[in-house]
Scaffold this active site. Sequence first.
Site, PDB file in Angstrom:
ATOM      1  N   GLY A   1      47.920  31.803  34.252  1.00 21.04           N
ATOM      2  CA  GLY A   1      48.012  31.648  35.457  1.00 21.04           C
ATOM      3  C   GLY A   1      49.237  32.345  36.216  1.00 21.04           C
ATOM      4  O   GLY A   1      49.635  32.002  37.347  1.00 21.04           O
ATOM      5  N   ASN A  17      49.101  35.242  37.532  1.00 23.29           N
ATOM      6  CA  ASN A  17      48.399  35.902  38.885  1.00 23.29           C
ATOM      7  C   ASN A  17      48.484  34.744  39.931  1.00 23.29           C
ATOM      8  O   ASN A  17      48.748  34.947  41.222  1.00 23.29           O
ATOM      9  CB  ASN A  17      47.133  36.611  38.745  1.00 23.29           C
ATOM     10  CG  ASN A  17      47.122  37.934  37.996  1.00 23.29           C
ATOM     11  OD1 ASN A  17      47.755  38.898  38.874  1.00 23.29           O
ATOM     12  ND2 ASN A  17      46.815  38.208  36.983  1.00 23.29           N
ATOM     13  N   MET A  41      37.671  33.130  32.447  1.00 19.82           N
ATOM     14  CA  MET A  41      36.981  33.663  31.302  1.00 19.82           C
ATOM     15  C   MET A  41      35.647  33.486  31.273  1.00 19.82           C
ATOM     16  O   MET A  41      34.997  33.723  30.248  1.00 19.82           O
ATOM     17  CB  MET A  41      37.679  33.193  29.940  1.00 19.82           C
ATOM     18  CG  MET A  41      39.280  33.613  29.959  1.00 19.82           C
ATOM     19  SD  MET A  41      39.703  35.448  30.273  1.00 19.82           S
ATOM     20  CE  MET A  41      38.963  36.163  28.792  1.00 19.82           C
ATOM     21  N   ILE A  71      31.345  34.355  32.964  1.00 22.01           N
ATOM     22  CA  ILE A  71      30.824  35.222  34.119  1.00 22.01           C
ATOM     23  C   ILE A  71      30.070  34.175  34.803  1.00 22.01           C
ATOM     24  O   ILE A  71      29.648  33.160  34.373  1.00 22.01           O
ATOM     25  CB  ILE A  71      29.644  35.905  33.152  1.00 22.01           C
ATOM     26  CG1 ILE A  71      30.425  36.986  32.362  1.00 22.01           C
ATOM     27  CG2 ILE A  71      28.731  36.736  34.213  1.00 22.01           C
ATOM     28  CD1 ILE A  71      29.612  37.799  31.176  1.00 22.01           C
ATOM     29  N   LEU A  72      29.977  34.506  36.202  1.00 22.26           N
ATOM     30  CA  LEU A  72      29.392  33.727  37.149  1.00 22.26           C
ATOM     31  C   LEU A  72      27.997  34.433  37.422  1.00 22.26           C
ATOM     32  O   LEU A  72      27.936  35.703  37.593  1.00 22.26           O
ATOM     33  CB  LEU A  72      30.396  33.591  38.418  1.00 22.26           C
ATOM     34  CG  LEU A  72      31.512  33.019  37.981  1.00 22.26           C
ATOM     35  CD1 LEU A  72      32.665  33.102  39.163  1.00 22.26           C
ATOM     36  CD2 LEU A  72      31.370  31.585  37.897  1.00 22.26           C
ATOM     37  N   ASN A 102      38.272  39.727  41.732  1.00 21.01           N
ATOM     38  CA  ASN A 102      38.725  39.483  40.453  1.00 21.01           C
ATOM     39  C   ASN A 102      39.862  40.384  40.258  1.00 21.01           C
ATOM     40  O   ASN A 102      39.733  41.455  40.837  1.00 21.01           O
ATOM     41  CB  ASN A 102      37.543  39.788  39.515  1.00 21.01           C
ATOM     42  CG  ASN A 102      37.952  39.544  37.967  1.00 21.01           C
ATOM     43  OD1 ASN A 102      38.765  38.468  37.477  1.00 21.01           O
ATOM     44  ND2 ASN A 102      37.524  40.420  37.141  1.00 21.01           N
ATOM     45  N   HIS A 146      41.454  42.798  36.971  1.00 20.61           N
ATOM     46  CA  HIS A 146      41.173  43.272  35.635  1.00 20.61           C
ATOM     47  C   HIS A 146      42.482  44.325  35.229  1.00 20.61           C
ATOM     48  O   HIS A 146      42.581  45.084  35.857  1.00 20.61           O
ATOM     49  CB  HIS A 146      39.744  44.087  35.585  1.00 20.61           C
ATOM     50  CG  HIS A 146      39.445  44.322  34.277  1.00 20.61           C
ATOM     51  ND1 HIS A 146      38.798  43.556  33.453  1.00 20.61           N
ATOM     52  CD2 HIS A 146      39.369  45.647  33.655  1.00 20.61           C
ATOM     53  CE1 HIS A 146      38.639  44.317  32.107  1.00 20.61           C
ATOM     54  NE2 HIS A 146      38.936  45.384  32.521  1.00 20.61           N
TER      55      HIS A 146
END
Length: 213
Positions: free
Chosen positions: A14, A16, A94, A96-97, A111, A113
């Site tokens: 966490g 970010n 972690m 996928i939605l 997001n 990356h």
Amino acid sequence: MKKLKVGVLASGNGSNLQAILDQSLAGKIDVEVVVVVSDVEDARALNRARTAAVPAVYVPPGKFRTKLEPEIEKQYAEILLTNGVEVVVLAGFMRILHDDFLNAFPDRVVNIHPSLLPAFPGLDVQKKAIDGGVKWSGATVHFVNAGVDSGPIILQAVVPVLDDDTPETLAARILVEEHRIYPEALQLIAHKRIRIDGRRVIADRALIEGEQW
Ligand code: GRF
């Protein structure tokens, strides 16, 4: 100005989230983190939220490894909507939605990356960058679509890949940039200075470069 209400999904450390909380609490961005949701019960991100007096919710992900069970994905969306979330911020989440979730927040899921997309989507990307021999890598903030790390790019930052880098040293260099550009991207969204045009995101960068409007 009315603050943009964001909900953060995080599975791990966490850092970010912390960068966004710090900028938000210092009044440097017009963003309020209204809830943090995690699929990992002991995620440090949840503690960071609690320390900042932000509601922190653990929702067990169900039986899959890389996604949420459909019923549970609905619960995630409901928690966010109930808390008045306008933009969903994935910060080291972690899983996928899927479309049902994404359609609940059209063009409103972002997001970060740790590579210069579209190079090196997916996992272990600092190692992939080193093994791939690239001389530059970096961080990308992007809108989330149904693919993996494939949505329109909002902001990127570049760092060098050094000859003696390990995945860990490269990751640390990239994280410094992540913590800078993620709050910047949210500030752009909060001020409606972003327009999506196909694959391209047109951002009015003057806002984050400190110029007058
Ligand atoms: C970051 O490198 C981010 O780019 C990736 O996962 C990591 C999360 O780090 N998606 P943290 O949990 O924010 O410290």
